[in-house]
Design a protein around this motif. Structure first.
Motif, PDB file in Angstrom:
ATOM      1  N   HIS A  45      40.159  49.047  51.637  1.00 48.22           N
ATOM      2  CA  HIS A  45      39.330  48.647  52.771  1.00 48.22           C
ATOM      3  C   HIS A  45      38.195  49.628  53.063  1.00 48.22           C
ATOM      4  CE1 HIS A  45      42.390  45.678  53.499  1.00 48.22           C
ATOM      5  NE2 HIS A  45      43.298  46.593  53.802  1.00 48.22           N
ATOM      6  N   VAL A  46      38.439  50.919  52.857  1.00 48.96           N
ATOM      7  CA  VAL A  46      37.489  51.911  53.375  1.00 48.96           C
ATOM      8  C   VAL A  46      36.837  52.820  52.335  1.00 48.96           C
ATOM      9  CG1 VAL A  46      38.570  51.930  55.658  1.00 48.96           C
ATOM     10  CG2 VAL A  46      39.342  53.572  53.920  1.00 48.96           C
ATOM     11  N   ASP A  47      37.363  52.880  51.130  1.00 48.59           N
ATOM     12  CA  ASP A  47      36.800  53.777  50.119  1.00 48.59           C
ATOM     13  C   ASP A  47      35.884  52.986  49.180  1.00 48.59           C
ATOM     14  OD1 ASP A  47      36.244  55.562  48.024  1.00 48.59           O
ATOM     15  OD2 ASP A  47      38.225  56.506  48.168  1.00 48.59           O
ATOM     16  N   VAL A  48      34.614  52.933  49.542  1.00 43.28           N
ATOM     17  CA  VAL A  48      33.630  52.104  48.828  1.00 43.28           C
ATOM     18  C   VAL A  48      33.520  52.517  47.365  1.00 43.28           C
ATOM     19  CG1 VAL A  48      31.188  51.445  48.728  1.00 43.28           C
ATOM     20  CG2 VAL A  48      32.358  51.595  50.943  1.00 43.28           C
ATOM     21  N   GLU A  49      33.435  53.807  47.094  1.00 43.94           N
ATOM     22  CA  GLU A  49      33.252  54.279  45.711  1.00 43.94           C
ATOM     23  C   GLU A  49      34.473  53.980  44.858  1.00 43.94           C
ATOM     24  OE1 GLU A  49      30.320  55.183  44.454  1.00 43.94           O
ATOM     25  OE2 GLU A  49      29.618  54.690  46.456  1.00 43.94           O
ATOM     26  N   ARG A  50      35.652  54.247  45.376  1.00 39.48           N
ATOM     27  CA  ARG A  50      36.876  53.958  44.610  1.00 39.48           C
ATOM     28  C   ARG A  50      37.019  52.458  44.365  1.00 39.48           C
ATOM     29  NH1 ARG A  50      43.092  55.638  46.297  1.00 39.48           N
ATOM     30  NH2 ARG A  50      44.070  54.738  44.444  1.00 39.48           N
ATOM     31  N   ALA A  51      36.704  51.645  45.379  1.00 39.04           N
ATOM     32  CA  ALA A  51      36.827  50.191  45.243  1.00 39.04           C
ATOM     33  C   ALA A  51      35.900  49.650  44.158  1.00 39.04           C
ATOM     34  CB  ALA A  51      36.544  49.512  46.583  1.00 39.04           C
ATOM     35  N   LYS A  52      34.739  50.271  43.990  1.00 41.27           N
ATOM     36  CA  LYS A  52      33.803  49.822  42.944  1.00 41.27           C
ATOM     37  C   LYS A  52      34.429  49.894  41.558  1.00 41.27           C
ATOM     38  CE  LYS A  52      29.445  51.037  45.217  1.00 41.27           C
ATOM     39  NZ  LYS A  52      28.316  51.983  45.220  1.00 41.27           N
ATOM     40  N   THR A  53      35.303  50.860  41.337  1.00 39.24           N
ATOM     41  CA  THR A  53      35.877  51.047  40.000  1.00 39.24           C
ATOM     42  C   THR A  53      37.318  50.581  39.884  1.00 39.24           C
ATOM     43  OG1 THR A  53      36.509  53.331  40.523  1.00 39.24           O
ATOM     44  CG2 THR A  53      34.355  52.986  39.476  1.00 39.24           C
ATOM     45  N   GLU A  54      38.102  50.642  40.967  1.00 41.73           N
ATOM     46  CA  GLU A  54      39.530  50.333  40.875  1.00 41.73           C
ATOM     47  C   GLU A  54      39.939  48.988  41.455  1.00 41.73           C
ATOM     48  OE1 GLU A  54      42.253  53.510  41.863  1.00 41.73           O
ATOM     49  OE2 GLU A  54      40.684  55.005  41.493  1.00 41.73           O
ATOM     50  N   SER A  55      39.127  48.425  42.322  1.00 40.32           N
ATOM     51  CA  SER A  55      39.481  47.149  42.944  1.00 40.32           C
ATOM     52  C   SER A  55      39.141  45.995  42.014  1.00 40.32           C
ATOM     53  CB  SER A  55      38.694  46.969  44.250  1.00 40.32           C
ATOM     54  OG  SER A  55      38.781  45.634  44.695  1.00 40.32           O
ATOM     55  N   PRO A  56      39.993  44.982  41.949  1.00 39.49           N
ATOM     56  CA  PRO A  56      39.652  43.796  41.152  1.00 39.49           C
ATOM     57  C   PRO A  56      38.418  43.063  41.690  1.00 39.49           C
ATOM     58  CG  PRO A  56      41.664  43.408  42.396  1.00 39.49           C
ATOM     59  CD  PRO A  56      41.303  44.850  42.586  1.00 39.49           C
ATOM     60  N   TYR A  57      37.996  43.383  42.908  1.00 38.13           N
ATOM     61  CA  TYR A  57      36.834  42.740  43.530  1.00 38.13           C
ATOM     62  C   TYR A  57      35.573  43.584  43.376  1.00 38.13           C
ATOM     63  CZ  TYR A  57      40.973  40.659  45.505  1.00 38.13           C
ATOM     64  OH  TYR A  57      42.204  40.089  45.642  1.00 38.13           O
ATOM     65  N   GLN A  58      35.688  44.768  42.792  1.00 45.66           N
ATOM     66  CA  GLN A  58      34.588  45.736  42.657  1.00 45.66           C
ATOM     67  C   GLN A  58      33.914  46.031  43.994  1.00 45.66           C
ATOM     68  OE1 GLN A  58      34.086  43.117  39.873  1.00 45.66           O
ATOM     69  NE2 GLN A  58      35.651  44.368  38.910  1.00 45.66           N
ATOM     70  N   SER A  59      34.679  45.926  45.042  1.00 40.25           N
ATOM     71  CA  SER A  59      34.175  46.147  46.391  1.00 40.25           C
ATOM     72  C   SER A  59      35.357  46.354  47.320  1.00 40.25           C
ATOM     73  CB  SER A  59      33.381  44.926  46.860  1.00 40.25           C
ATOM     74  OG  SER A  59      32.990  45.053  48.212  1.00 40.25           O
ATOM     75  N   THR A  60      35.088  46.913  48.485  1.00 42.51           N
ATOM     76  CA  THR A  60      36.115  46.918  49.515  1.00 42.51           C
ATOM     77  C   THR A  60      36.290  45.495  50.038  1.00 42.51           C
ATOM     78  OG1 THR A  60      34.418  47.501  51.139  1.00 42.51           O
ATOM     79  CG2 THR A  60      35.736  49.317  50.240  1.00 42.51           C
ATOM     80  N   ILE A  61      37.415  45.283  50.701  1.00 41.21           N
ATOM     81  CA  ILE A  61      37.709  43.982  51.309  1.00 41.21           C
ATOM     82  C   ILE A  61      38.146  44.200  52.748  1.00 41.21           C
ATOM     83  CG2 ILE A  61      38.305  42.827  49.146  1.00 41.21           C
ATOM     84  CD1 ILE A  61      41.295  43.229  49.900  1.00 41.21           C
ATOM     85  N   ALA A  62      37.965  43.181  53.559  1.00 45.16           N
ATOM     86  CA  ALA A  62      38.398  43.236  54.958  1.00 45.16           C
ATOM     87  C   ALA A  62      39.919  43.195  55.032  1.00 45.16           C
ATOM     88  CB  ALA A  62      37.814  42.059  55.736  1.00 45.16           C
ATOM     89  N   HIS A  63      40.456  43.852  56.032  1.00 50.47           N
ATOM     90  CA  HIS A  63      41.878  43.728  56.331  1.00 50.47           C
ATOM     91  C   HIS A  63      42.160  42.252  56.660  1.00 50.47           C
ATOM     92  CE1 HIS A  63      40.666  47.791  57.525  1.00 50.47           C
ATOM     93  NE2 HIS A  63      41.917  48.179  57.412  1.00 50.47           N
ATOM     94  N   GLY A  64      43.285  41.737  56.225  1.00 52.31           N
ATOM     95  CA  GLY A  64      43.648  40.374  56.600  1.00 52.31           C
ATOM     96  C   GLY A  64      43.719  40.207  58.105  1.00 52.31           C
ATOM     97  N   TYR A  65      44.246  41.227  58.785  1.00 48.93           N
ATOM     98  CA  TYR A  65      44.364  41.134  60.235  1.00 48.93           C
ATOM     99  C   TYR A  65      43.022  41.286  60.936  1.00 48.93           C
ATOM    100  CZ  TYR A  65      49.369  40.842  59.699  1.00 48.93           C
ATOM    101  OH  TYR A  65      50.626  40.427  59.343  1.00 48.93           O
ATOM    102  N   LEU A  66      42.054  41.890  60.286  1.00 48.65           N
ATOM    103  CA  LEU A  66      40.690  41.878  60.832  1.00 48.65           C
ATOM    104  C   LEU A  66      40.173  40.444  60.832  1.00 48.65           C
ATOM    105  CD1 LEU A  66      37.895  42.804  61.738  1.00 48.65           C
ATOM    106  CD2 LEU A  66      37.474  43.602  59.422  1.00 48.65           C
ATOM    107  N   THR A  67      40.372  39.757  59.733  1.00 49.81           N
ATOM    108  CA  THR A  67      39.942  38.358  59.649  1.00 49.81           C
ATOM    109  C   THR A  67      40.603  37.549  60.758  1.00 49.81           C
ATOM    110  OG1 THR A  67      39.700  38.615  57.256  1.00 49.81           O
ATOM    111  CG2 THR A  67      39.784  36.361  58.110  1.00 49.81           C
ATOM    112  N   LEU A  68      41.902  37.737  60.953  1.00 53.02           N
ATOM    113  CA  LEU A  68      42.610  37.039  62.021  1.00 53.02           C
ATOM    114  C   LEU A  68      42.063  37.421  63.391  1.00 53.02           C
ATOM    115  CD1 LEU A  68      44.897  35.278  63.137  1.00 53.02           C
ATOM    116  CD2 LEU A  68      46.400  37.290  62.928  1.00 53.02           C
ATOM    117  N   SER A  69      41.751  38.698  63.584  1.00 48.52           N
ATOM    118  CA  SER A  69      41.291  39.156  64.900  1.00 48.52           C
ATOM    119  C   SER A  69      39.942  38.578  65.293  1.00 48.52           C
ATOM    120  CB  SER A  69      41.250  40.686  64.952  1.00 48.52           C
ATOM    121  OG  SER A  69      40.141  41.183  64.240  1.00 48.52           O
TER     122      SER A  69
END
Length: 152
Positions: A45-69
């Protein structure tokens, strides 16, 4: 926007789509603020640089509960219920997360009146909802939200 002034007016929309909210961008600032508020700082959710390389989405994603909120904010764009003393969030049923909201995506609410009951002067409205992601077929979140409206 739908405007409702009484239980009877509300009930007349049973089974109908009540409306759609405006699109809302879910940006990194909103995600970071949610992480701070909930103490959930998972890197996806919060580490933009790590998410670019390690996340299957190549990006951070919103918390599911943020979406609900976001549901109350988006719900207020769909309907105005007048002549009430109070509104209470009562519960959620059959809620499921369909897919993550990639940072920078835009979401909106689509709401339908699933069921409505008069509980001795208290209106229990069950609203089936989808939080859609712009450009995606599968919603981010869907379920049934129950609200209690205390009409005057």
């Amino acid at each position: 926007m739908l405007i409702v002034n009484s239980y009877e007016e509300f009930a007349s929309h049973l089974g109908e789509e009540l409306g759609r909210s405006e699109w809302l961008e879910v940006n990194q600032e909103r995600i970071n603020l949610f992480a701070d508020a909930t103490l959930d700082h998972q890197w996806i959710h919060v580490d933009v640089e790590r998410a670019k390389t390690e996340s299957p989405y190549q990006s951070t994603i919103a918390h599911g509960y943020l979406t609900l909120s976001l549901l109350p904010y988006l719900w207020d764009q769909v309907i105005t219920v007048n002549n009430i003393k109070m509104l209470v969030n009562y519960g959620m049923d059959n809620m499921r997360f369909g897919q993550p909201v990639v940072t920078g995506s835009r979401v909106r609410l689509v709401a339908k009146l699933h069921n409505i009951q008069d509980l001795r002067g208290i209106c229990k409205a069950e609203v089936s909802f989808k939080i859609e992601i712009e450009g995606q077929r599968k919603p981010a979140l869907e379920g049934i939200a129950s609200f209690l409206y205390y009409f005057k």
